[in-house]
Design a protein around this motif. Sequence first.
Motif, short mmCIF file in Angstrom:
data_model
loop_
_atom_site.label_atom_id
_atom_site.label_comp_id
_atom_site.label_asym_id
_atom_site.label_seq_id
_atom_site.Cartn_x
_atom_site.Cartn_y
_atom_site.Cartn_z
N ALA A 197 0.87 -1.04 -0.32
CA ALA A 197 0.06 -0.01 -0.18
C ALA A 197 0.92 1.03 -0.03
O ALA A 197 0.42 2.70 -1.41
CB ALA A 197 -1.00 0.17 1.71
N PRO A 198 1.98 1.36 0.91
CA PRO A 198 2.98 2.65 0.99
C PRO A 198 3.20 3.03 -0.47
O PRO A 198 3.29 4.29 -0.59
CB PRO A 198 3.57 2.33 1.69
N SER A 199 3.49 2.02 -1.39
CA SER A 199 4.03 2.94 -2.60
C SER A 199 2.71 2.68 -3.82
O SER A 199 3.01 3.80 -5.18
CB SER A 199 4.72 0.56 -3.82
N VAL A 200 1.59 2.65 -3.44
CA VAL A 200 0.00 3.08 -4.04
C VAL A 200 0.34 4.41 -4.71
O VAL A 200 0.54 5.04 -3.08
CB VAL A 200 -0.68 2.83 -3.99
N GLY A 201 0.59 4.95 -5.76
CA GLY A 201 0.62 6.35 -6.12
C GLY A 201 2.00 7.02 -6.61
O GLY A 201 2.88 7.38 -7.24
N ASP A 204 2.29 2.41 -8.55
CA ASP A 204 1.38 0.70 -8.65
C ASP A 204 1.66 -0.12 -8.98
O ASP A 204 1.25 -1.31 -9.23
CB ASP A 204 -0.26 1.70 -9.60
N LYS A 205 2.76 -0.05 -9.96
CA LYS A 205 3.02 -1.02 -10.78
C LYS A 205 3.49 -1.95 -9.78
O LYS A 205 3.10 -3.78 -9.98
CB LYS A 205 3.75 -1.04 -11.44
N ILE A 206 4.45 -1.71 -8.75
CA ILE A 206 4.94 -2.42 -7.80
C ILE A 206 3.80 -3.07 -6.42
O ILE A 206 3.74 -4.19 -5.85
CB ILE A 206 5.84 -1.54 -7.01
N ALA A 207 3.30 -1.84 -5.99
CA ALA A 207 2.30 -2.19 -5.24
C ALA A 207 1.37 -3.39 -5.50
O ALA A 207 1.36 -4.28 -4.73
CB ALA A 207 1.32 -0.79 -4.97
N GLU B 3 4.44 9.67 -11.52
CA GLU B 3 4.75 7.97 -10.96
C GLU B 3 5.84 7.78 -11.16
O GLU B 3 6.82 8.05 -11.97
CB GLU B 3 3.34 6.58 -12.00
N VAL B 4 6.61 6.98 -10.67
CA VAL B 4 8.03 6.65 -10.72
C VAL B 4 8.36 5.51 -12.06
O VAL B 4 7.96 4.05 -11.61
CB VAL B 4 8.57 6.02 -10.10
N THR B 5 8.76 5.36 -12.98
CA THR B 5 8.39 4.48 -13.54
C THR B 5 9.69 3.96 -13.60
O THR B 5 10.39 4.13 -13.56
CB THR B 5 8.26 5.00 -15.17
N GLU B 6 10.07 2.68 -14.06
CA GLU B 6 11.17 1.90 -14.50
C GLU B 6 12.09 3.00 -14.82
O GLU B 6 13.84 3.51 -14.59
CB GLU B 6 11.47 1.11 -14.83
#
Lengths: 298, 188
Positions: A197-201, A204-207, B3-6
């Motif tokens: 959840a903390p990575s949302v925003g 989102d891909k990792i979350a 957003e942080v993308t690769e």
Amino acid sequence: MTNKYLIFLGCAVPYRVLSYEISSRKVLAKLGIELVEMPEFNCCGLPFDPVSHETMLILAAKNLALAEQEGLNILTLCPGCAGTLKKVNKMLNDDPSLREQINSHLKEAGLEFKGSVETKHILQLLREDVGFDKIKASVVKPLTNLKVAEHNGCHVLRPKKYFDYDDPEDPQTLKRLIEATGATCLDYMDETECCGAPSVGVSDKIALQLARDKLSHIKMVNAQALITVCPFCHIMYDTNELRIEKTFNEVYGIPILHYPQLLGLAMGLTPEELAFGDLRVKAQNIIQQLTQGANKCE
Amino acid sequence: MSEVTEKSAQKGKEQPIKASEFDSTFKYELQKISGSENILKCFQCGTCTSDCPVARYSDSYRPRTLIHMAQLGLRDRVLNSDTLWLCAACFTCTDRCPQGVEVASVIRVFRNLAAEKNCIPQVFMDQAQSLLETGYAYKIPELRINKRESLGLPPLPKGNPENVKKTLKGVKFFQNIQKPEGEKLSDQ
Ligand code: SF4
Ligand code: SF4
């Protein structure tokens, strides 16, 4: 046993996860815990730690000072709030110069941190103040035949120097609380892993990948539900399960329940009373199984 | 910052490091900041990175690498790295680091330093605005606040934004975000 607490709702619960608040209040009332509302509230500070540690310290200390004025210990539903308030209480008690610095800010609002209240997350309260035996005794409809998995989330476990009531590498509290309802709590891979959840925003891909990992691990052991004790973990799984199913072309259909919802069922409360209607992933199968089981016994 | 993308996280990585980039004072500065006091104790074992859930799904986020870069004095590369914002603050690294580096806190110190100068992800700006307006980190819709009564819940405790502002007086981050339009930290 202390039975009167100042309830610290936090921001996420009243914003998006009322089902957690509703079910918690219902079961705590049944267990004889009296809740007093915060006279005034501000965010615990945790969301601001990444950008300004000082802000986090001030916001947390301000809440602690307010609780001190009420003379009551704090109960939180959110592990993030509990972790933050515990940590700041300890930091300011251990470091007089830091305490002085933060108090100089609180003074602007006529407040002072003295370090006299304790904060507990609902898990810790259920374990220490209510106790497993009393919880077992409150069960009128044991959830026998129900197999679920638990997800503690990060901030009730780590960093371990602020939490001494459980082992962050092999946490037992939530498992034992689940077993107290009569349900079976299954072991699975990477139980203590972050929900994402903390990575949302931010990404989102990792979350979503992290949430998907969890769902796939509990599916492997055929868990019928995932039990959470955190508003963010709940949002992460319940709200995103459909999205994860679509993104990765997989089917889970696993309902995500707040622990108080599970306990509430075992106490004989109805799914309506426990706000099951708010869940995105419906728990119909479980409820059917439980009512059929109950009918058979009669 | 969106957003942080690769791709955005990789930017600058291809550039070879120049000798002029090393700032040998950086590590001593970090030693004095609460949270990163133990940065020099890191002996690069890699436990933090191998146990980091975010590193598993990111091609660029590596806590050990960030700590190594900071030890070497690559201040700008560390503080300008978008990957900093990927950490989920799960504290797994902090609990497992054999040297007591408090890795998650070190990352937090990097972020705080970055936030003093650079842009920060929009989510933090939104939360800060909400805090200053309501005392809550999110703007809870009126509808939901009013619905509480019909759900049998007590009224939501009132935020006190005026008191929040008073107590945050002099805090650098809030001084920065309260600057007039155009000077804001956000790039939005
Ligand atoms: S686990 Fe600790 S000692 Fe090992 S690389 Fe990470 S910070 Fe350094
Ligand atoms: S706290 Fe951050 S760096 Fe450490 S393991 Fe968790 S996500 Fe990775």
